[in-house]
Design an enzyme around this catalytic site. Structure first.
Site, mmCIF file in Angstrom:
data_model
loop_
_atom_site.group_PDB
_atom_site.id
_atom_site.type_symbol
_atom_site.label_atom_id
_atom_site.label_comp_id
_atom_site.label_asym_id
_atom_site.label_seq_id
_atom_site.Cartn_x
_atom_site.Cartn_y
_atom_site.Cartn_z
ATOM 1 N N ARG A 96 0.843 -1.201 0.000
ATOM 2 C CA ARG A 96 0.000 0.000 0.000
ATOM 3 C C ARG A 96 0.876 1.248 0.000
ATOM 4 N NH1 ARG A 96 -3.313 -0.987 5.478
ATOM 5 N NH2 ARG A 96 -4.862 0.341 4.450
ATOM 6 N N MET A 107 0.020 5.291 -6.652
ATOM 7 C CA MET A 107 -0.313 3.915 -6.973
ATOM 8 C C MET A 107 -1.385 3.351 -6.032
ATOM 9 S SD MET A 107 1.938 0.528 -7.080
ATOM 10 C CE MET A 107 1.186 -0.064 -5.594
ATOM 11 N N ARG A 352 -7.760 7.343 10.122
ATOM 12 C CA ARG A 352 -7.273 8.704 9.838
ATOM 13 C C ARG A 352 -8.353 9.680 10.256
ATOM 14 N NH1 ARG A 352 -7.628 7.769 3.363
ATOM 15 N NH2 ARG A 352 -9.599 6.711 3.473
ATOM 16 N N HIS A 468 -9.433 43.720 -9.183
ATOM 17 C CA HIS A 468 -10.521 44.589 -8.739
ATOM 18 C C HIS A 468 -11.786 43.784 -8.474
ATOM 19 C CE1 HIS A 468 -13.993 47.291 -9.435
ATOM 20 N NE2 HIS A 468 -13.274 48.123 -8.718
ATOM 21 N N SER A 776 -1.069 51.754 8.466
ATOM 22 C CA SER A 776 -1.903 50.640 8.046
ATOM 23 C C SER A 776 -1.238 50.064 6.798
ATOM 24 C CB SER A 776 -3.314 51.137 7.733
ATOM 25 O OG SER A 776 -4.056 50.088 7.169
ATOM 26 N N CYS A 843 -4.452 46.368 6.134
ATOM 27 C CA CYS A 843 -5.755 46.435 5.476
ATOM 28 C C CYS A 843 -5.733 45.780 4.105
ATOM 29 C CB CYS A 843 -6.221 47.879 5.362
ATOM 30 S SG CYS A 843 -5.102 48.876 4.381
ATOM 31 N N TYR A 863 -4.018 45.212 14.857
ATOM 32 C CA TYR A 863 -5.215 44.618 14.259
ATOM 33 C C TYR A 863 -4.979 44.197 12.822
ATOM 34 C CZ TYR A 863 -5.924 49.028 11.744
ATOM 35 O OH TYR A 863 -5.763 50.095 10.893
HETATM 36 P P1 ADP Z 1 -6.411 3.566 0.088
HETATM 37 O O1 ADP Z 1 -5.260 4.431 0.425
HETATM 38 O O2 ADP Z 1 -6.935 3.762 -1.285
HETATM 39 O O3 ADP Z 1 -7.454 3.585 1.152
HETATM 40 P P2 ADP Z 1 -5.454 1.114 1.219
HETATM 41 O O4 ADP Z 1 -3.994 0.918 1.228
HETATM 42 O O5 ADP Z 1 -6.086 1.539 2.479
HETATM 43 O O6 ADP Z 1 -5.819 2.082 0.018
HETATM 44 O O7 ADP Z 1 -6.112 -0.229 0.749
HETATM 45 C C1 ADP Z 1 -7.430 -0.297 0.332
HETATM 46 C C2 ADP Z 1 -8.132 -1.421 0.970
HETATM 47 O O8 ADP Z 1 -7.427 -2.631 0.785
HETATM 48 C C3 ADP Z 1 -8.282 -1.332 2.470
HETATM 49 O O9 ADP Z 1 -9.343 -0.576 2.837
HETATM 50 C C4 ADP Z 1 -8.528 -2.786 2.816
HETATM 51 O O10 ADP Z 1 -9.858 -3.093 2.661
HETATM 52 C C5 ADP Z 1 -7.680 -3.491 1.828
HETATM 53 N N1 ADP Z 1 -6.442 -3.907 2.496
HETATM 54 C C6 ADP Z 1 -5.295 -3.218 2.619
HETATM 55 N N2 ADP Z 1 -4.399 -3.906 3.340
HETATM 56 C C7 ADP Z 1 -4.981 -5.051 3.688
HETATM 57 C C8 ADP Z 1 -4.576 -6.180 4.458
HETATM 58 N N3 ADP Z 1 -3.383 -6.246 5.021
HETATM 59 N N4 ADP Z 1 -5.452 -7.181 4.590
HETATM 60 C C9 ADP Z 1 -6.669 -7.115 4.038
HETATM 61 N N5 ADP Z 1 -7.118 -6.098 3.314
HETATM 62 C C10 ADP Z 1 -6.288 -5.060 3.134
HETATM 63 MG MG MG Z 2 -7.489 2.963 2.795
#
Ligand code: ADP
Ligand code: MG
Ligand code: MG
Length: 886
Positions: A96, A107, A352, A468, A776, A843, A863
């Site tokens: 990921r 990616m 997040r 403007h 100002s 200002c 201010y």
């Molecule tokens: P994005 O940044 O697009 O959210 P992620 O890296 O979170 O991509 O991956 C998308 C999805 O892939 C996750 O929400 C999850 O459902 C699945 N996924 C990612 N890692 C795993 C993992 N280790 N096991 C199972 N599913 C995974």
């Molecule tokens: Mg995700």
């Protein structure tokens, strides 16, 4: 010493934490944080953003990093008891990407990495679920081909569709193990035929290539474009997370889903989310099947009949409930969580701070404070001040479809619909008869004020964020899209052209000023409502901040709006707009055409009562608060008639030939926009103009005082470059003021000072301060005269400026990033050195920009002043500046 390129995360051993976003990316830092908290997260490791940057240099992963990856991989094998690439119990990975800030264009994730014709058999055997193993394999091939091999997978997708049709089923879940087996063979065949490459069978090769692909995607055109648009530096790099797979597609006791700890669109405190049984990864968002609601409060019209996760897997749901509350308390913010359930066991895959609407952001901040999850100061820091913008303006009904014609600069937020009109008089006339209009101009000038005021929104083809049109529209609180360069405005044919289409006068369009969108036809809008939460939140900000916040307002109506939004005075009241109103413009022109002082004074006498009345109206609204009035600023030619009709009317009024009108007009024409015969210099050659204005101010103040209004006038002399300019005018004007006091038998406290808007004024601030009660900072002109952009932009600016002799669209650069900030800081120090109690304010447009407000706080200004609708933004930014700089 060798560099650390890889950070492990697992319940057993975690090397990173949430504060390491720069090195581990947002996803990696949070995965580490969750592991450290002991939450159920599949183990893995993060390859750092530094490794990505290193990769860009040589296009390969360095040996050091490679060996660290292998060590970390071994550790995951040990923890999971599975083996990568072989054995009875094969370990599969997800790969990921994860940058510091979430970034489309990077990616996508590859799941189930490590499968090949052998490991798939072991997986089937070990899990006792053949269908699952082959489902995972076909998913892997598709994802890998797509993101690593850059293969156009639409053929694979249609093969899957064909197969479903042949089997007469609708859902992936209805396909059997044999179907998937067959699909895998066909996929591999297609890929080999189409790409000439065979699908890699060695899991280690798959892993290296996937990591390389993530690093490589940092430089793909989509990612580069996105960074450009969002000011993300290219040397941030992205991290790669390699994580043991858990499987939501292993049967009916498995699922995958996403949830929010609170409602991201309203902010309501309700746990909210969707899930899919026997599914993997992005199935939930991909719309392959309709996801079910996780609980009753997540039900909507499309999923009402689906079983909830709470009903279906009560144990996993209870655990999810427990964990989301933990995460929210820990992160002290609404979380967006991704989870997977394998054999009724819950795993967390991501958390997040959740994206949310402006309305939700406010509600969540206030609720979290009252639930004692965050302190008041933390709540104040949670909101991006700009977000308040969306709360104060009418907005497009999000439920209505819109056809976007084109996009320009989001110059002034809000939404408005109306008929296209290409000139201000017509806009005014149509508005008078009850029509909704949108003024479309090449660019606007002070003459367009009435037309702008009569319009629902403004669209210009030229000009930047401080043009403007932009400045005035923001002041009026009207939506404006400026600098929409794809539009050609044809005043002759009374039409605008864009992308080969033509829009005529009278055609309806809609302007969305917060996004810069120009939309076809009328889109209904929703009114802004100032909620109880808003009031509470702003009162917290007011308790904290040191900077006062004023507004830029030129008339009683704007003054009233300013008060509504919490302004503590007017920081800039421009007087030239007052000169343009229909009944006055002739007298103004008479004044301009005067051959000698007496003639000029005669015309000015006509204007005096108008100006006095303007000021009385403003003083009344601003009872008890300071009002800073700037004396006439623009060069006289801006007030000249342009149309033949106007010229004729003026000639008759003055009893001269039209030719004379034209000749004088030419004589007055100014070339140098900033340093020419205008502002204080015009005030010195024709002191009677400023004398009239000051008389109007002081008489208005006295009259208002007599009516019981508390007046605090400040008189501002524009465009001072040299201390003597201010000294001369001060002497002339104070003599008058004394006389007015004497005649009225009444005195008023007032201040007289100057706008610092030329570099020379800033540099000689110590000299100027001797004659000024206040400075100002007029940072709009100061920015232009300093070429005060970031260094890169300054180069571009100069090229454009010299080659086209136009001021290009000015990218907004906050004060601490530009030479302008240096001048402001210097002038403040110099001013205070000479006069310790000199009042200091700003200002220019920077006065409403949060980063610049932080700068103003640190610099010790008294201010900031901004357009009325930005006052709440400035109040919050000023509070945040205090907290941030503690
Ligand atoms: P994005 O940044 O697009 O959210 P992620 O890296 O979170 O991509 O991956 C998308 C999805 O892939 C996750 O929400 C999850 O459902 C699945 N996924 C990612 N890692 C795993 C993992 N280790 N096991 C199972 N599913 C995974
Ligand atoms: Mg995700
Ligand atoms: Mg100026």
């Amino acid at each position: 010493m060798s560099n650390k390129w890889v950070y492990s995360f697992s319940k057993e051993r975690t090397e990173g934490n949430r504060s390491m976003k720069e090195l581990l990316g947002g996803k990696g830092a949070n995965l580490a944080e969750m592991c450290a908290l002991g939450l159920p997260v599949p183990p893995g490791f993060t390859v750092t953003t530094e490794a990505c940057i290193d990769y860009q240099k040589s296009n390969q992963i360095n040996e050091d990093a490679k060996s660290q990856i292998i060590t970390a991989l071994k550790e995951v094998e040990k923890i999971t008891g599975k083996t990568f690439g072989g054995g009875e119990n094969p370990l599969l990975f997800s790969v990921r990407s994860g940058a510091r800030a979430s970034m489309p264009g990077m990616m996508d994730t590859v799941l189930n990495l490590g499968l090949n014709d052998e490991t798939v058999l072991s997986l089937a055997k070990k899990s006792g679920n053949e269908r699952f193993a082959w489902d995972s394999y076909r998913r892997f091939i598709q994802m890998y081909a797509n993101v690593v091999m850059n293969f156009n997978i639409s053929i694979l997708e249609s093969t899957l569709e064909d197969l479903k049709e042949a089997r007469n089923v609708h859902l992936d879940t209805d396909l059997t193990a044999d179907d998937f087996k067959q699909l895998v063979q066909v996929y591999k065949q297609i890929i080999a035929n189409e790409s000439g490459q065979s699908f890699p069978t060695d899991p280690m090769e798959q892993l290296w290539k996937a990591i390389t692909a993530v690093f490589g995607s940092w430089m793909n055109p989509r990612a580069i474009k996105y960074r450009e648009l969002n000011n993300i530096p290219s040397d941030w790099g992205t991290a790669v997370n390699v994580q043991a797979m858990v499987f939501g597609n292993m049967g009916d006791d498995c699922a995958t889903g996403v949830c929010f700890t609170r409602d991201p669109s309203t902010g309501d405190k309700r746990f909210f989310g969707e899930y899919l049984v026997n599914a993997q990864g992005e199935d939930v968002v991909a719309g392959i099947r309709t996801p079910g609601p996780i609980n009753t409060s997540s039900k909507n019209d499309s999923n009402r009949n689906e079983k909830t996760l709470e009903e279906y897997m009560p144990k996993a749901f209870a655990e999810l409930t427990d964990l989301y509350q933990k995460l929210e308390k820990h992160y002290k913010d609404m979380q967006d969580i991704e989870f997977t359930i394998e054999g009724n066991v819950l795993y967390l895959l991501q958390t997040r701070n959740g994206k949310r609407t402006a309305q939700a952001a406010l509600k969540i901040a206030v609720d979290l404070e009252s639930e004692k999850i965050v302190t008041r100061e933390e709540a104040l820091m949670q909101l991006d001040p700009e977000v308040l913008n969306q709360l104060l303006h009418p907005r497009l009904d999000p439920n209505v479809k819109k056809k976007v014609i084109t996009k320009g600069l989001p110059a002034s937020p809000g939404a408005g619909s109306g008929m296209i009109v290409f000139n201000s008089e017509k806009a005014h006339a149509l508005n008078e008869t009850g029509h909704k209009v949108i003024l479309v101009r090449q660019e606007t000038s002070p003459e367009d004020i009435a037309g702008m005021a009569a319009s629902k929104a403004i669209l210009t083809a030229r000009g930047g964020m401080t043009s403007h049109a932009a400045v005035v529209a923001r002041g009026m609180g009207k939506p404006c899209v400026a600098g929409c360069s794809s539009i050609t405005v044809d005043y002759v044919k009374n039409e605008m052209r864009v992308d080969g289409r033509t829009f005529k006068e009278g055609d309806w369009i809609t302007i969305e000023g917060a996004t810069g969108e120009v939309i076809e036809g009328e889109v209904p809008t929703l009114d802004a409502e100032i909620s109880a939460e808003f009031a509470t939140f702003m009162s917290w900000a007011d308790e904290v901040r040191r900077l006062k916040v004023r507004s830029n307002a030129d008339n009683p109506e704007d003054a009233k709006t300013s008060i509504k939004f919490g302004a503590q005075g007017i920081g800039l009241c421009r007087t030239e707009h007052m000169f343009f109103e229909a009944e006055r413009i002739l007298a103004v022109r008479e004044m301009i055409f005067a051959e000698h002082t007496e003639q000029r004074e005669k015309a000015l006498v006509k204007l005096l009562p108008f100006q006095r009345k303007d000021f009385i109206g403003i003083f009344k609204e601003m009872d008890g608060l300071p009002v800073n009035i700037r004396l006439l600023d623009p060069p006289l030619h801006e007030f000249l008639p342009h149309t033949d009709e106007d010229k004729k009317e003026l000639a008759e009024y003055l009893d001269v030939e039209v030719k004379t009108v034209e000749e004088i007009g030419e004589r007055l024409h100014e070339f140098n926009p900033m340093l020419g015969h205008r502002g204080c210099r015009l005030g010195i050659t024709f002191p009677e103009i400023y004398r009239m204005q000051v008389r109007a101010i002081i008489e208005a103040a006295i009259e208002s005082k007599k009516a019981g209004v508390t007046v605090i006038p400040e008189i501002m002399i524009p465009l001072v470059a040299i201390d003597s300019e201010l000294a001369i005018l001060r002497e002339i004007l104070e003599k008058d003021i004394k006389q007015i006091f004497k005649d009225a038998g009444e005195e008023i406290k007032y201040k007289l000072g100057t706008m610092i808007e030329l570099p020379r004024a800033a540099i000689t601030a110590a000299e100027i301060a001797k004659h000024a009660d206040f400075f100002s900072f007029g940072t709009n002109d100061l920015t232009q005269t300093t070429f005060g952009l970031s260094r890169d932009d300054a180069g571009k600016f100069l090229t454009d400026y010299i080659s086209k002799s136009v001021v290009p669209n000015d990218p907004f650069v906050s004060l601490d990033q530009s030479g302008v900030g240096f001048l402001v800081d210097f002038a403040c120090k110099e001013g205070r050195r000479i006069k310790s109690d000199i009042s200091l304010g700003i200002c220019g447009e920077h006065g409403g920009e949060p980063k610049s407000i932080d700068f103003c706080h640190r610099t010790g200004l008294d201010y900031v002043s901004c357009s009325p609708y930005r006052v709440p933004i400035a109040r919050l930014a000023a509070a945040q500046a205090v907290i941030r700089n503690k």
